[in-house]
Write a protein that holds these residues in place. Structure first.
Motif, mmCIF file in Angstrom:
data_model
loop_
_atom_site.group_PDB
_atom_site.id
_atom_site.type_symbol
_atom_site.label_atom_id
_atom_site.label_comp_id
_atom_site.label_asym_id
_atom_site.label_seq_id
_atom_site.Cartn_x
_atom_site.Cartn_y
_atom_site.Cartn_z
ATOM 1 N N LEU A 1 -6.055 1.010 -4.616
ATOM 2 C CA LEU A 1 -5.339 2.286 -4.552
ATOM 3 C C LEU A 1 -3.946 2.109 -3.950
ATOM 4 O O LEU A 1 -3.216 3.082 -3.785
ATOM 5 C CB LEU A 1 -6.138 3.293 -3.727
ATOM 6 N N LYS B 1 -7.134 9.254 6.191
ATOM 7 C CA LYS B 1 -8.083 9.098 5.088
ATOM 8 C C LYS B 1 -7.974 7.711 4.471
ATOM 9 O O LYS B 1 -8.972 7.114 4.052
ATOM 10 C CB LYS B 1 -7.838 10.185 4.047
ATOM 11 N N ALA B 2 -6.746 7.200 4.428
ATOM 12 C CA ALA B 2 -6.578 5.831 3.924
ATOM 13 C C ALA B 2 -7.293 4.851 4.851
ATOM 14 O O ALA B 2 -7.928 3.896 4.397
ATOM 15 C CB ALA B 2 -5.097 5.494 3.820
ATOM 16 N N VAL C 1 -0.749 -1.498 -7.913
ATOM 17 C CA VAL C 1 -0.764 -0.117 -8.391
ATOM 18 C C VAL C 1 0.645 0.475 -8.380
ATOM 19 O O VAL C 1 0.995 1.299 -9.219
ATOM 20 C CB VAL C 1 -1.775 0.740 -7.585
ATOM 21 N N TYR D 1 -2.598 -4.838 -3.094
ATOM 22 C CA TYR D 1 -2.179 -3.461 -2.846
ATOM 23 C C TYR D 1 -0.846 -3.121 -3.497
ATOM 24 O O TYR D 1 -0.478 -1.954 -3.603
ATOM 25 C CB TYR D 1 -2.135 -3.169 -1.341
ATOM 26 N N ILE E 1 -3.408 0.650 -0.901
ATOM 27 C CA ILE E 1 -3.448 0.701 0.561
ATOM 28 C C ILE E 1 -3.433 -0.723 1.110
ATOM 29 O O ILE E 1 -4.267 -1.546 0.740
ATOM 30 C CB ILE E 1 -4.721 1.446 1.030
ATOM 31 N N THR F 1 -11.679 -3.469 -0.531
ATOM 32 C CA THR F 1 -11.265 -3.911 -1.867
ATOM 33 C C THR F 1 -10.772 -2.729 -2.691
ATOM 34 O O THR F 1 -9.686 -2.762 -3.283
ATOM 35 C CB THR F 1 -12.449 -4.568 -2.598
ATOM 36 N N THR F 2 -11.572 -1.662 -2.694
ATOM 37 C CA THR F 2 -11.164 -0.477 -3.432
ATOM 38 C C THR F 2 -9.881 0.100 -2.842
ATOM 39 O O THR F 2 -8.994 0.528 -3.579
ATOM 40 C CB THR F 2 -12.294 0.560 -3.395
ATOM 41 N N SER G 1 -7.473 -1.451 -1.574
ATOM 42 C CA SER G 1 -6.308 -2.213 -2.040
ATOM 43 C C SER G 1 -5.976 -1.865 -3.488
ATOM 44 O O SER G 1 -4.810 -1.863 -3.870
ATOM 45 C CB SER G 1 -6.521 -3.714 -1.854
ATOM 46 N N GLN H 1 -9.928 5.473 6.625
ATOM 47 C CA GLN H 1 -11.364 5.589 6.325
ATOM 48 C C GLN H 1 -11.709 4.849 5.043
ATOM 49 O O GLN H 1 -12.788 4.272 4.925
ATOM 50 C CB GLN H 1 -11.756 7.055 6.170
ATOM 51 N N ALA H 2 -10.777 4.891 4.099
ATOM 52 C CA ALA H 2 -11.022 4.178 2.840
ATOM 53 C C ALA H 2 -11.100 2.670 3.097
ATOM 54 O O ALA H 2 -11.980 1.992 2.562
ATOM 55 C CB ALA H 2 -9.922 4.489 1.833
ATOM 56 N N TYR I 1 -2.184 7.650 -3.440
ATOM 57 C CA TYR I 1 -1.704 7.179 -2.137
ATOM 58 C C TYR I 1 -0.252 6.713 -2.176
ATOM 59 O O TYR I 1 0.521 6.946 -1.256
ATOM 60 C CB TYR I 1 -2.604 6.039 -1.646
ATOM 61 N N LEU J 1 -6.367 10.043 -2.569
ATOM 62 C CA LEU J 1 -6.128 8.631 -2.257
ATOM 63 C C LEU J 1 -5.721 7.852 -3.501
ATOM 64 O O LEU J 1 -5.041 6.840 -3.406
ATOM 65 C CB LEU J 1 -7.377 8.012 -1.614
ATOM 66 N N LEU K 1 -15.151 6.304 -3.197
ATOM 67 C CA LEU K 1 -15.322 6.293 -1.748
ATOM 68 C C LEU K 1 -16.402 7.317 -1.420
ATOM 69 O O LEU K 1 -16.160 8.517 -1.346
ATOM 70 C CB LEU K 1 -14.005 6.597 -1.061
ATOM 71 N N ALA L 1 -12.012 1.338 5.841
ATOM 72 C CA ALA L 1 -13.263 1.106 6.563
ATOM 73 C C ALA L 1 -14.444 1.082 5.609
ATOM 74 O O ALA L 1 -15.359 0.280 5.757
ATOM 75 C CB ALA L 1 -13.461 2.191 7.626
ATOM 76 N N GLU L 2 -14.413 1.964 4.616
ATOM 77 C CA GLU L 2 -15.569 2.039 3.711
ATOM 78 C C GLU L 2 -15.571 0.879 2.721
ATOM 79 O O GLU L 2 -16.620 0.292 2.444
ATOM 80 C CB GLU L 2 -15.573 3.369 2.956
ATOM 81 N N ASP L 3 -14.415 0.549 2.178
ATOM 82 C CA ASP L 3 -14.382 -0.441 1.103
ATOM 83 C C ASP L 3 -12.943 -0.947 0.964
ATOM 84 O O ASP L 3 -12.135 -0.351 0.268
ATOM 85 C CB ASP L 3 -14.855 0.241 -0.190
ATOM 86 N N ARG M 1 -18.061 8.260 1.090
ATOM 87 C CA ARG M 1 -18.077 9.111 2.287
ATOM 88 C C ARG M 1 -16.931 10.111 2.305
ATOM 89 O O ARG M 1 -16.725 10.801 3.283
ATOM 90 C CB ARG M 1 -17.985 8.236 3.543
ATOM 91 N N GLN M 2 -16.136 10.142 1.234
ATOM 92 C CA GLN M 2 -15.060 11.128 1.190
ATOM 93 C C GLN M 2 -15.296 12.081 0.017
ATOM 94 O O GLN M 2 -16.029 11.763 -0.916
ATOM 95 C CB GLN M 2 -13.710 10.421 1.065
#
Lengths: 247, 315
Positions: B206, B191-192, A88, A85, B208, B201-202, B204, B194-195, A116, A113, A102, B197-199, A104-105
């Motif tokens: 970004l 939203k982060a 970036v 993390y 997060i 790896t992705t 990280s 949720q990100a 971020y 994001l 993502l 929760a969804e994935d 679902r967004q």
């Protein structure tokens, strides 16, 4: 130090240097003693067959996989031990294999994001609008869930999202994969434009011809080893590259 | 059924349903981010109730290590509630640190983490029992200060009395639901989350830090569990095991609503609360059977739950 030398230094400034990198997945050696350099302002492409270790190289730079050996330097700083993390924040953005939007967004939330790590919301907003200028299809679908986009649109979103962090080095993993030729051309012309705006790019491609056509230099990866490197134009005319990858 | 009785049961159902909803939301938050059901959730619910009970200066009985002990302070209920729930939140963070993270680091099978959380539940319940005994404690009647014992939601001729605590439970739960929904859907950090929760790896890629969000999720989830435990505990009475039954009920709620779905947890909570409220008094012993009967039917008819999504992904 004279002014000339200074200019010379920046011209050949190594934004990324990989030394002797080896990565293992379980018992399998995915990368063996890979050395790779990307200079500021270049487009460098990494070509090779499926499973040659291209994605692994990018995943190592982004710290998603831990190398067994070797070092990764970004602007002279050893980032081999950093957490994924943090990367970036240094200025490296990664548009990963399989796009990984993502789902679902919404498109806008994905872009937000992407920024971020940035705190200036006004500038982020301006950058989102800039992405919409570069990728007009995304503007039309701004409030749609990313999972409902077509493959090409998802690829554009993945690149746009990576750009939202204002990277100095952009890692692109197979932006043409599974896309129709017209969309591939569109995406490649966008990559060329990005390069003109001063973003350094490390590009992975299976479509070696297109990649070498827009790249300055290239590396050829085979079974986890770099077997060939040179100027893109040279590689395009190299007999081995021609027979193995250009078909 | 006459209208006043109907209204009364309906309002009671809404109240307990709202408590189910926030409790189940805690399960859901952790499930959506880790894909694991945290079986320690019910124990933390209990623990929160005991913290709050202790902080209002409640006395413990004659058995256990802390026999006859009471804190020297007697905090007002609202303050004790917040503080007790915060302590529960910190316990949740510790649970993540010691029972979840080490297994995650090793890439263990998620089943092992589930077992680990079950172990934590047993430990918490037994520690409570060891410290303050297995008997039940009742919150003092005057904890709500100036509130009357009940509110009348009907008319003078046809009264529909609802206990104040039920009203408090409903108001606090709805407030929590509103705040959480806002945080999760409208803020950058939501939203982060949720990100992650969804994935993860992705996320990280970004920038997060997933671990930080996981810790926060445990804190929030356990804070809510403590809050629900304190409120429900103050309306009945507390025992070391009372969170276990509530915890199982919470499972029925999240499966009914759809695993991992936040609106589903809320909807499921209200459905189970309302259905239970309308179980006739003569059969009130079958309340739990009704809840789990619904769960059973749901699994047969619509396994993904009311608002759950099937896990399909475009590649």
């Amino acid at each position: 130090m004279s002014a000339d030398q200074k200019i010379d230094l920046t011209a050949n400034h190594q934004i990324l240097e990989i030394k002797n990198l080896s990565v293992n997945y379980g018992g399998i050696q995915a990368l063996q003693n890979v050395d790779l350099i990307v200079n500021t302002g270049e487009v460098v492409t990494l070509i090779g067959a499926n499973g040659a270790g291209k994605s692994t190289t990018l995943r190592a730079i982004s710290r998603l996989v831990n190398p067994r050996n070797g070092q990764i330097y970004y602007n002279g700083r050893n980032i081999t031990q950093c957490a994924a993390y943090q990367v970036v924040g240094f200025g490296i953005a990664h548009s990963p294999e399989g796009r990984r939007v993502l789902a679902r967004q919404t498109v806008i939330d994905n872009l937000q994001l992407g920024a971020y790590i940035r705190s200036n919301q006004a500038k982020v907003k301006a950058d989102i609008n800039r992405q919409f200028e570069i990728f007009p299809r995304l503007a039309e679908r701004r409030n749609q869930l990313a999972g409902t986009l077509s493959g090409g649109e998802q690829q554009m979103l993945a690149i746009a999202r990576a750009l939202m962090s204002r990277p100095k080095l952009l890692l692109l993993d197979e932006p043409s994969l599974g896309l129709a030729p017209a969309i591939v051309r569109e995406i490649f012309s966008i990559i060329q434009n990005l390069r003109d705006t001063g973003v350094t790019i490390l590009l992975i491609e299976q479509n070696a011809t297109m990649a070498l056509n827009i790249a300055d230099r290239g590396y050829v990866l085979e079974a986890g080893r770099i077997i060939l490197t040179g100027q893109a134009a040279e590689l395009l005319n190299d007999q081995r590259v021609k027979s193995a990858y250009l078909g | 059924m006459d209208i006043t009785l109907f209204l009364q049961q309906f309002l009671n159902g809404l109240s307990i349903g709202s408590a189910y909803a926030i409790f189940a939301l805690g399960y859901t938050l952790i499930f959506s981010i880790l894909g694991i059901i945290n079986f320690a959730h019910g124990a933390i619910f209990t623990l929160g109730a005991y913290f709050t009970y202790a902080l209002i200066g409640g006395a413990f009985g004659f058995s256990g290590l802390l026999a006859n002990a009471a804190l020297p302070v007697q905090l007002p209920f609202a303050l004790a509630l917040i503080l007790g729930s915060t302590l529960a939140g910190f316990v949740g963070v510790a649970v993540e640190r010691f029972a979840f993270r080490p297994l995650r680091r090793k890439g263990s099978d998620s089943l092992l983490t589930v077992v680990s959380s079950l172990g934590v539940a047993v430990v918490i319940v037994n520690v409570i029992q060891y410290l303050v005994g297995a008997e039940s404690y009742t919150f003092p009647a005057n904890i709500y200060g100036n509130l009357p014992a009940s509110f009348n939601f009907g008319t003078v001729e046809k009264p529909v009395p609802i206990r104040s605590i039920q009203v408090v439970i409903f108001c606090v739960s709805v407030t929590i639901l509103t705040i959480l929904t806002y945080l999760i859907n409208r803020t950058k950090y939501g939203k982060a989350m949720q990100a992650v929760a969804e994935d993860s790896t992705t996320a990280s890629l970004l920038g997060i830090n997933s671990d930080r969000f996981i810790v926060w999720t445990f804190f929030i989830s356990s804070f809510i569990a403590g809050l629900a435990g304190s409120l429900v505990g103050s309306s009945v009475s507390i025992r070391p095991t009372f969170g276990i039954e509530f915890g199982l009920k919470g499972l029925a709620v999240i499966v009914l609503g759809g695993l991992g779905s936040i609106p589903g947890a809320v909807l499921g909570g209200f459905v189970i609360g309302l259905v239970e409220a309308f179980v006739p008094a003569d059969y009130s012993g079958y309340k739990d059977a009704v809840a789990f009967g619904i769960l059973f039917m749901m699994l047969l008819i619509r396994p993904q739950g009311l608002l759950g999504r099937r896990f399909v992904q475009k590649v």
